[in-house]
Design a protein around this motif. Structure first.
Motif, PDB file in Angstrom:
ATOM      1  N   UNK A  67       2.073  95.721  31.041  1.00 27.47           N
ATOM      2  CA  UNK A  67       2.636  94.894  29.885  1.00 27.47           C
ATOM      3  C   UNK A  67       3.585  93.865  30.143  1.00 27.47           C
ATOM      4  N   UNK A  68       4.512  94.298  31.185  1.00 28.90           N
ATOM      5  CA  UNK A  68       5.456  93.578  31.600  1.00 28.90           C
ATOM      6  C   UNK A  68       5.095  92.367  32.389  1.00 28.90           C
ATOM      7  N   UNK A  69       3.841  92.613  32.976  1.00 31.31           N
ATOM      8  CA  UNK A  69       3.293  91.336  33.749  1.00 31.31           C
ATOM      9  C   UNK A  69       2.483  90.487  32.607  1.00 31.31           C
ATOM     10  N   UNK A  70       1.908  91.038  31.649  1.00 27.28           N
ATOM     11  CA  UNK A  70       1.314  90.332  30.707  1.00 27.28           C
ATOM     12  C   UNK A  70       2.212  89.618  29.998  1.00 27.28           C
ATOM     13  N   UNK A  71       3.459  89.992  29.676  1.00 24.05           N
ATOM     14  CA  UNK A  71       4.389  89.241  29.121  1.00 24.05           C
ATOM     15  C   UNK A  71       5.072  88.216  29.732  1.00 24.05           C
ATOM     16  N   UNK A  72       5.161  88.279  31.117  1.00 20.85           N
ATOM     17  CA  UNK A  72       5.541  87.167  31.945  1.00 20.85           C
ATOM     18  C   UNK A  72       4.594  86.000  31.911  1.00 20.85           C
ATOM     19  N   UNK A  73       3.188  86.367  32.046  1.00 20.18           N
ATOM     20  CA  UNK A  73       2.081  85.346  31.965  1.00 20.18           C
ATOM     21  C   UNK A  73       2.156  84.886  30.500  1.00 20.18           C
TER      22      UNK A  73
END
Length: 270
Positions: free
Chosen positions: A176-182
């Motif tokens: 989810x942290x990568x999703x938020x960055x994206x």
């Protein structure tokens, strides 16, 4: 999950989620909470992070409530000239019948009630007259996610010593942290009228996910493997990688899921 009634934001300048100060987040669940740190970076955007969020949620009443919520939020965005960020799915229900990797422009034949529902909501939003960005999500993994979702449920079953698996089933896991960055990068580009897959691009067999969890937890697991009409599909990330070059540094690849699972287990134990 039941979609809450939509309450329009406060008058600009009177609250931290108002249109003047940042993006408004409709919802208070797992994804909504993770989006809050970037809210002040995207004024003029409304994020619909509420409604049916899991593939087993097939209640017609819940589907109808989410459709009503989307209609209300989209109309408010249309009237105020705001952009609506909507979360759809890139899971089997959307792309399971696609020949080859599931692309945003692939001809679709949805194949589950959840897939039917999410695609219908996409069409509803496109016809609403509101400015929009649709993100089709893989399986998000992260601290504090609901226990009914895939990875928390698998961890619980592994700890209990018995897991039911559909033979051939695979899932695209993404932190989810990568999703938020994206999401942060996509919103900053002021994209409108676009649909983008947000996933790792790796379809990981569920049996391999269970193997990794059992190894890390140091337990022996009985596997109840069921033969069902399981569809193995891969989510195309070509468009995502072109729009967000930073994904090249996120480690997407055959072993990415191991890091995602290890990080989840660390937070789960804590």
């Amino acid at each position: 999950m039941t979609a809450p009634a939509y309450r329009r934001p406060p008058t600009p300048g009177t609250g931290p989620m108002s249109g003047a100060d940042g993006m408004e987040i409709v919802g208070n669940g797992f994804l909504a909470r993770n989006l809050r740190p970037i809210a002040d970076r995207h004024p003029g955007t409304v994020v619909l992070a509420a409604g049916v969020s899991w593939a087993a949620g097939t209640s017609d009443a819940d589907f109808a409530r989410e459709a009503t919520l989307l209609a209300d939020v989209a109309e408010d965005c249309r009237a105020k000239g705001r952009r609506l960020l909507f979360f759809s799915t890139a899971a089997t229900g959307m792309y399971g019948a696609v020949d080859g990797p599931g692309r945003e422009d692939s001809p679709l034949t949805t194949c589950t009630p959840y897939g039917d529902h999410k695609y219908a909501l996409e069409q509803q939003l496109r016809a609403s007259g509101a400015e929009y960005l649709i993100l089709r999500l893989g399986h998000l993994v992260g601290q504090g996610q609901p226990p009914h979702q895939l990875v928390p449920a698998l961890v619980r079953q592994v700890q209990e010593g018995s897991v039911r698996i559909h033979r051939g089933a695979a899932r695209d896991l993404i932190d989810v942290r990568d999703v938020i960055t994206i999401i942060d990068r996509l919103l900053a580009q002021d994209l409108r009228g676009e649909t983008v897959n947000v996933a790792s691009g790796e379809a990981v067999p569920v049996e391999r996910i269970v193997d990794h969890l059992a190894e890390r937890l140091g337990v022996t697991v009985h596997r109840d493997v069921r033969d069902t009409a399981t569809v193995h599909h891969v989510i195309s990330t070509e468009k995502l990688r072109a729009l967000v070059p930073e994904t090249a540094a996120m480690g997407f690849g055959p072993d990415y899921h191991r890091r995602v699972l290890d990080d989840f287990l660390a937070s789960y134990s804590a």
